[in-house]
Write a protein that holds these residues in place. Structure first.
Motif, PDB file in Angstrom:
ATOM      1  N   PHE A   1       0.826  -1.195   0.000  1.00 55.02           N
ATOM      2  CA  PHE A   1       0.000   0.000   0.000  1.00 55.02           C
ATOM      3  C   PHE A   1       0.868   1.256   0.000  1.00 55.02           C
ATOM      4  CE2 PHE A   1      -2.171  -3.308   2.545  1.00 55.02           C
ATOM      5  CZ  PHE A   1      -3.210  -3.589   1.664  1.00 55.02           C
TER       6      PHE A   1
ATOM      7  N   PHE B   1       1.333   4.046   1.721  1.00 58.51           N
ATOM      8  CA  PHE B   1       1.107   4.808   2.943  1.00 58.51           C
ATOM      9  C   PHE B   1       2.360   4.784   3.813  1.00 58.51           C
ATOM     10  CE2 PHE B   1       0.989   0.815   4.806  1.00 58.51           C
ATOM     11  CZ  PHE B   1       0.430   0.739   6.077  1.00 58.51           C
TER      12      PHE B   1
ATOM     13  N   ILE C   1     -12.013   3.789   4.494  1.00 58.07           N
ATOM     14  CA  ILE C   1     -10.917   2.975   3.976  1.00 58.07           C
ATOM     15  C   ILE C   1     -10.281   2.187   5.112  1.00 58.07           C
ATOM     16  CG2 ILE C   1      -8.741   3.022   2.709  1.00 58.07           C
ATOM     17  CD1 ILE C   1      -9.567   5.875   1.760  1.00 58.07           C
TER      18      ILE C   1
ATOM     19  N   VAL D   1      -7.189  -0.887   5.704  1.00 57.98           N
ATOM     20  CA  VAL D   1      -6.165  -1.790   5.205  1.00 57.98           C
ATOM     21  C   VAL D   1      -5.697  -2.651   6.361  1.00 57.98           C
ATOM     22  CG1 VAL D   1      -5.379  -0.336   3.301  1.00 57.98           C
ATOM     23  CG2 VAL D   1      -4.341  -0.069   5.544  1.00 57.98           C
TER      24      VAL D   1
ATOM     25  N   LEU E   1      -7.695  -4.915   1.503  1.00 59.66           N
ATOM     26  CA  LEU E   1      -8.077  -3.528   1.264  1.00 59.66           C
ATOM     27  C   LEU E   1      -9.598  -3.466   1.200  1.00 59.66           C
ATOM     28  CD1 LEU E   1      -7.381  -0.565   0.525  1.00 59.66           C
ATOM     29  CD2 LEU E   1      -7.195  -1.302  -1.860  1.00 59.66           C
TER      30      LEU E   1
ATOM     31  N   ASP F   1      -5.387   4.278  -5.963  1.00 62.20           N
ATOM     32  CA  ASP F   1      -4.578   5.235  -5.217  1.00 62.20           C
ATOM     33  C   ASP F   1      -3.882   4.564  -4.033  1.00 62.20           C
ATOM     34  OD1 ASP F   1      -5.231   7.319  -6.878  1.00 62.20           O
ATOM     35  OD2 ASP F   1      -6.767   8.180  -5.552  1.00 62.20           O
ATOM     36  N   CYS F   2      -4.528   3.555  -3.459  1.00 60.58           N
ATOM     37  CA  CYS F   2      -3.996   2.915  -2.255  1.00 60.58           C
ATOM     38  C   CYS F   2      -2.938   1.856  -2.554  1.00 60.58           C
ATOM     39  CB  CYS F   2      -5.128   2.274  -1.451  1.00 60.58           C
ATOM     40  SG  CYS F   2      -6.235   3.453  -0.659  1.00 60.58           S
TER      41      CYS F   2
END
Length: 234
Positions: free
Chosen positions: A130, A132, A161, A163, A182, A219-220
């Protein structure tokens, strides 16, 4: 793992007891129905618990899809393997058209689309799957377990959202999927809309929610995860 389009609404009638028969009569193809555990709980208790009021009471199997019905919630969910958005959106239009034309809904409050994806057996550390950056007290989740939840607003939409570093899911045939997960729930809070107006905007809103949800998914995911998954773009 999951793909669900949901409507929450107000009604003065026990639609979970009425709509299954109507859907049986109007939807094409083979169907079967089962009651879900909450149906045994008294309606008075369900109505007083905010965690239960929007829970389905019965489920209809309809071809490649499930239909879930409660007295204040109606959902169409895709079975696995996922048959793609074109078929899913057509099923949404058909099933929702049946129930919204019954004149049993007084107002629609919100609609949403939720996709839950598991990155089965991906040969990457979960934190590399991911895009992040996360630290807490100087500690990061690299090579450790984690579960992160956040809300993100995009205009009129709210994306919830989640994860996680590890999840397991057993398919109907017994195959076990295992990997990072996800979970994205994209919500359109409407307020209190006339059901006829909602039906006229259903396809447009469903497509908007689907497109927005898919943007968040991509996007993730990291470029390394996408390279492994080899996605097919619709």
């Amino acid at each position: 793992m999951d793909a669900v389009f949901e409507m929450r609404f107000d009604s003065q009638m026990p639609v979970a007891s009425i709509w299954p028969g109507m859907l049986y009569g109007e939807l094409p193809g083979e169907k079967s129905m089962e009651n879900l555990p909450l149906v045994s709980l008294p309606k008075e208790i369900r109505d007083q618990d905010p965690n239960l009021v929007h829970s389905p009471l019965c489920r209809i199997s309809w071809g490649d899809f499930w239909i879930l019905i409660g007295d204040r919630v109606f959902c169409v969910a895709a079975k696995l393997p996922y048959s793609g958005w074109d078929k899913f959106s057509a099923a949404i239009d058909t099933a929702f058209g049946v129930v919204l034309r019954t004149n049993m809904v007084t107002a629609v409050n919100r609609c949403s689309i939720k996709y839950v994806d598991i990155l089965d057996s991906i040969p990457l550390d979960a934190s590399q799957c991911f895009k992040f950056e996360l630290t807490l007290g100087g500690r990061s989740p690299t090579e450790s377990t984690f579960h992160v939840r956040m809300d993100s607003r995009e205009g009129a939409l709210l994306h919830m959202i989640q994860v996680g570093s590890a999840a397991q899911y057993e398919l109907a045939g017994g195959q076990l999927l295992s990997g990072p997960v996800l979970d994205i729930d994209s919500v359109y809070n409407i307020g209190s809309e006339d059901p006829k107006v909602f039906l006229s905007k259903l396809s447009e809103r469903a497509n908007e929610l689907h497109a927005a949800n898919k943007r968040v998914v991509f996007d993730c995911l990291s470029s390394a995860a996408l390279a492994y998954l080899e996605p097919t773009y619709e």
